[in-house]
Design a protein around this motif. Sequence first.
Motif, short mmCIF file in Angstrom:
data_model
loop_
_atom_site.label_atom_id
_atom_site.label_comp_id
_atom_site.label_asym_id
_atom_site.label_seq_id
_atom_site.Cartn_x
_atom_site.Cartn_y
_atom_site.Cartn_z
N LYS A 60 8.47 7.36 -11.89
CA LYS A 60 7.50 7.77 -12.91
C LYS A 60 7.12 9.22 -12.74
CE LYS A 60 3.06 6.47 -14.94
NZ LYS A 60 1.95 5.47 -14.91
N PHE A 63 10.06 11.42 -13.94
CA PHE A 63 10.22 11.42 -15.39
C PHE A 63 9.09 12.16 -16.09
CE2 PHE A 63 12.98 7.31 -15.58
CZ PHE A 63 14.09 8.06 -15.25
N ILE A 336 19.51 3.09 -11.31
CA ILE A 336 19.17 2.03 -12.25
C ILE A 336 19.50 0.68 -11.63
CG2 ILE A 336 19.67 1.07 -14.53
CD1 ILE A 336 20.35 3.91 -15.45
N LEU A 364 8.73 0.96 -18.84
CA LEU A 364 9.77 1.96 -19.03
C LEU A 364 9.99 2.87 -17.83
CD1 LEU A 364 9.26 2.94 -22.78
CD2 LEU A 364 10.74 1.20 -21.76
N TYR A 365 9.27 2.60 -16.73
CA TYR A 365 9.56 3.28 -15.47
C TYR A 365 10.20 2.32 -14.47
CZ TYR A 365 6.62 6.91 -17.46
OH TYR A 365 6.11 7.88 -18.29
N TRP A 367 12.33 -0.51 -15.97
CA TRP A 367 13.51 -0.94 -16.75
C TRP A 367 14.01 0.29 -17.48
CZ3 TRP A 367 14.35 -0.95 -22.09
CH2 TRP A 367 15.41 -1.74 -22.57
N ILE A 368 15.13 0.84 -17.00
CA ILE A 368 15.49 2.20 -17.45
C ILE A 368 16.96 2.33 -17.87
CG2 ILE A 368 13.66 3.45 -16.24
CD1 ILE A 368 15.60 3.90 -13.95
N GLY A 371 17.41 5.66 -19.51
CA GLY A 371 16.81 6.81 -18.85
C GLY A 371 15.31 6.83 -19.09
N GLY A 372 14.70 8.02 -18.95
CA GLY A 372 13.26 8.07 -19.11
C GLY A 372 12.74 9.47 -19.34
N ARG A 376 14.83 10.49 -22.26
CA ARG A 376 15.19 9.11 -22.59
C ARG A 376 16.10 9.12 -23.82
NH1 ARG A 376 13.14 4.33 -25.35
NH2 ARG A 376 13.49 2.51 -24.00
#
Length: 447
Positions: A60, A63, A336, A364-365, A367-368, A371-372, A376
């Motif tokens: 997190k 990203f 991932i 979303l940090y 399950w990526i 990407g992010g 993303r």
Amino acid sequence: MTTAKLPPGPSAPRFVQLAYALTMPRRGMGQLRDRYGDAFTVNLPIFGRAVVISDPAEIKQLFQAGPDAADNLERNLGRVLGPGSLFALRGEEHHTKRKLLVPPFHGRRLVAYEQIFEEETVRELASWPEGRAFATMPSMMRITLNIILRAVFGAEGAEFAELRALLPKFVELGSRLAVLPIPDVRWRWSPWGRFRAMRRDYDLIVERLIAKAQRDGNLAERDDILAMMLQSRYEDGGRMSHSEIADQLLTLLSAGHETTATTLAWAIERLQRHPAVLYDLVDEVDAGGKALRDATIVEVQRVRPVIDMVGRQVKTDGFQLGRWTLPRRCSVLVSIILIHDDEKLFPNPRKFDPSRFLDAKPDLYQWIPFGGGTRRCLGAAFANMEMNVVLRTLLRDFSLLPTNERDEQWHSRGVANAPAKGALAVVHRRTRHAATPIAATTTGARS
């Protein structure tokens, strides 16, 4: 200078580590985590010394870091997609051009693509053989390619046929070259020479598409992304150049063709081995629902991510990333595979269980697959809707027979990890909404 603090990692020579990464991409990551923890340092030919992370808080933080602190890796798909590709752009230039490409992936335009998704699926599935095993991945590749040629390129007629013949070879070669060092000498008969020749052919076809669109005089009523690009303007009123458009079309193709097709192939491979989920999905399709299908697509992307890693490069000395202090130009690779396989985040992570996402959207940090952060995947919503429609149409029109065969192994296609046997399947055409199962296998299947 700030003293760097990197996590521990293997000390084997760089090319030994590369061979290990290529031959054991999934199991190797797990073994390194078991030995060194959820962060470790590797040394690879393309990335050099790189830190691999899989802790959600550190992911997190990475990203959310601004481009002045951590931006895209220098060595990425932009090397084969062109200098105007979003993969190749950084900082404010990336932000500015990304803003131009956001509108077609949301709202009315996205809904307008659903008919194309279904038409291309029905067209391809009409050729499926019944009652014998065949590889379904080539069909998924054709479906996603045709969808992108229509919805993104706005192609038809001669240009559609030429791109349909050129792009599969072009994308396959490019995906393999993207993970290899670029040689100093590029002979015409070398892979890089062949790739450049294909790129010239591609550029000429795109020029013809642009010329046709500009003569059309009806751009505002078209839904394809090429038409949108030709109408878009930067804040200073400037237009996208033809070379930028060609690079961005190729970027959208690369991001949304092979990866989406591969995920669909994995969905077929998984569902055959989990008949309870398969039967519930068929019932849901017949009832007009989609909640379980949405959750299934999320779970397929969790257990069979087609991309191993996403990365950033540190732009400032002494970048503090959780427990680590990283030097300028250090590569950071987000695994991932490891975060999707984390028992603390996903109990019993090796189990294929779509119900885990029925009542909760994925973090979303954690399950990526797309990407992010600011990088993303732009077409995530497009891809998920496409997969949803393709899977809905398949289950509506065909019975997918369960199998007792062992799981298909992971096979690297350069960028994407695909089912080694191409997602073998046996199908029968359904009698719409029939309720009785057909006795086609020892495990049975619904008709």
